[in-house]
Design a protein around this motif. Structure first.
Motif, mmCIF file in Angstrom:
data_model
loop_
_atom_site.group_PDB
_atom_site.id
_atom_site.type_symbol
_atom_site.label_atom_id
_atom_site.label_comp_id
_atom_site.label_asym_id
_atom_site.label_seq_id
_atom_site.Cartn_x
_atom_site.Cartn_y
_atom_site.Cartn_z
ATOM 1 N N GLY A 132 -59.593 11.142 65.421
ATOM 2 C CA GLY A 132 -58.273 10.538 65.468
ATOM 3 C C GLY A 132 -57.790 10.364 66.892
ATOM 4 N N ARG A 133 -56.661 9.736 66.993
ATOM 5 C CA ARG A 133 -56.061 9.435 68.286
ATOM 6 C C ARG A 133 -55.546 10.708 68.958
ATOM 7 N NH1 ARG A 133 -50.947 5.384 69.113
ATOM 8 N NH2 ARG A 133 -51.288 5.028 71.324
ATOM 9 N N HIS A 134 -55.637 10.732 70.282
ATOM 10 C CA HIS A 134 -55.137 11.879 71.036
ATOM 11 C C HIS A 134 -53.667 12.121 70.707
ATOM 12 C CE1 HIS A 134 -54.085 14.559 74.276
ATOM 13 N NE2 HIS A 134 -53.058 13.771 74.503
ATOM 14 N N HIS A 135 -53.300 13.381 70.601
ATOM 15 C CA HIS A 135 -51.906 13.741 70.385
ATOM 16 C C HIS A 135 -51.653 15.094 71.031
ATOM 17 C CE1 HIS A 135 -54.140 15.508 66.987
ATOM 18 N NE2 HIS A 135 -53.337 16.529 67.184
ATOM 19 N N ASP A 136 -50.395 15.415 71.176
ATOM 20 C CA ASP A 136 -49.990 16.694 71.734
ATOM 21 C C ASP A 136 -49.299 17.495 70.641
ATOM 22 O OD1 ASP A 136 -50.865 16.222 74.499
ATOM 23 O OD2 ASP A 136 -49.340 14.662 74.499
ATOM 24 N N HIS A 137 -48.901 18.718 70.975
ATOM 25 C CA HIS A 137 -48.333 19.608 69.970
ATOM 26 C C HIS A 137 -47.015 20.217 70.430
ATOM 27 C CE1 HIS A 137 -52.718 19.682 69.114
ATOM 28 N NE2 HIS A 137 -52.278 19.582 67.878
ATOM 29 N N LEU A 138 -46.090 20.319 69.498
ATOM 30 C CA LEU A 138 -44.857 21.073 69.687
ATOM 31 C C LEU A 138 -44.915 22.212 68.686
ATOM 32 C CD1 LEU A 138 -41.302 19.960 70.279
ATOM 33 C CD2 LEU A 138 -41.746 21.432 68.310
ATOM 34 N N ILE A 139 -44.767 23.434 69.177
ATOM 35 C CA ILE A 139 -44.873 24.609 68.328
ATOM 36 C C ILE A 139 -43.492 25.211 68.164
ATOM 37 C CG2 ILE A 139 -45.875 26.924 68.084
ATOM 38 C CD1 ILE A 139 -47.574 24.380 70.294
ATOM 39 N N ASP A 140 -43.056 25.360 66.924
ATOM 40 C CA ASP A 140 -41.770 25.983 66.624
ATOM 41 C C ASP A 140 -41.949 27.491 66.796
ATOM 42 O OD1 ASP A 140 -39.705 27.361 65.101
ATOM 43 O OD2 ASP A 140 -39.201 25.402 64.224
ATOM 44 N N VAL A 141 -41.263 28.087 67.774
ATOM 45 C CA VAL A 141 -41.455 29.504 68.086
ATOM 46 C C VAL A 141 -40.914 30.427 67.002
ATOM 47 C CG1 VAL A 141 -41.567 29.140 70.580
ATOM 48 C CG2 VAL A 141 -39.357 29.655 69.506
ATOM 49 N N ASP A 142 -40.036 29.913 66.146
ATOM 50 C CA ASP A 142 -39.480 30.744 65.078
ATOM 51 C C ASP A 142 -40.332 30.732 63.821
ATOM 52 O OD1 ASP A 142 -37.228 31.553 66.598
ATOM 53 O OD2 ASP A 142 -36.204 29.685 66.108
ATOM 54 N N THR A 143 -40.881 29.572 63.483
ATOM 55 C CA THR A 143 -41.636 29.452 62.228
ATOM 56 C C THR A 143 -43.146 29.386 62.429
ATOM 57 O OG1 THR A 143 -41.614 27.032 62.238
ATOM 58 C CG2 THR A 143 -39.712 28.156 61.204
ATOM 59 N N GLY A 144 -43.587 29.038 63.652
ATOM 60 C CA GLY A 144 -45.012 28.847 63.900
ATOM 61 C C GLY A 144 -45.505 27.475 63.484
ATOM 62 N N ASP A 145 -44.614 26.631 62.944
ATOM 63 C CA ASP A 145 -45.004 25.276 62.556
ATOM 64 C C ASP A 145 -45.502 24.512 63.773
ATOM 65 O OD1 ASP A 145 -44.239 25.789 59.970
ATOM 66 O OD2 ASP A 145 -42.338 24.688 60.108
#
Length: 144
Positions: free
Chosen positions: A92-105
């Motif tokens: 798949g296409r390159h993507h970045d990540h945002l991690i929710d520090v409270d839920t781990g999502d």
């Protein structure tokens, strides 16, 4: 069993067969979970899902299978701050990540602006960008 990235459990099977690995029923179950998943599960979560389908699956089989797929470039391992290793398909296409520090999502996103800025920074410093990973750690804002 194609997922939205176009990878099928059969492709994982082919990769493992090329590596000389026998495709057992437990491995086939693990591969189907990976192909159907759209999240970033850890080995324990993969094991939990697989064991719900086939109680004979062992955690060591999950770990060995994930290691082989990672070595062959079929999946990527992420170690997000403060958490266990998590996996996602390497297609798949390159993507970045945002991690929710409270839920781990883990939220996948792509920003052409960020991509251009990273290229520009590397170029200004005299480099050609060959790879990168961006992880943002955030908390949902409280409503005003």
């Amino acid at each position: 069993m194609d997922d939205s990235n176009g990878h099928a459990a059969g492709n994982y099977e082919a990769i493992l067969r090329e590596a000389g690995v026998r495709i057992t029923r437990p491995r086939r179950t693990i591969l189907a979970i990976l192909a159907d998943g759209e999240d970033h599960p850890g080995a324990l979560e993969i094991f939990r899902r697989a064991a719900a389908i086939d109680p004979a699956i062992s955690l060591s089989t999950v770990y060995r299978t994930m290691k082989l797929l990672e070595e062959k470039g079929a999946i990527q391992r992420h170690v997000f701050e403060g958490g266990p290793s998590r996996f996602e398909q390497a297609v798949g296409r390159h993507h970045d990540h945002l991690i929710d520090v409270d839920t781990g999502d883990v939220v996948e996103f792509r920003s052409d602006r960020i991509e251009r800025l990273q290229e520009e920074i590397a170029r200004e410093l005299g480099y050609e960008l060959v790879s990168h990973r961006l992880e943002l750690y955030a908390r949902r804002r409280k409503a005003d």
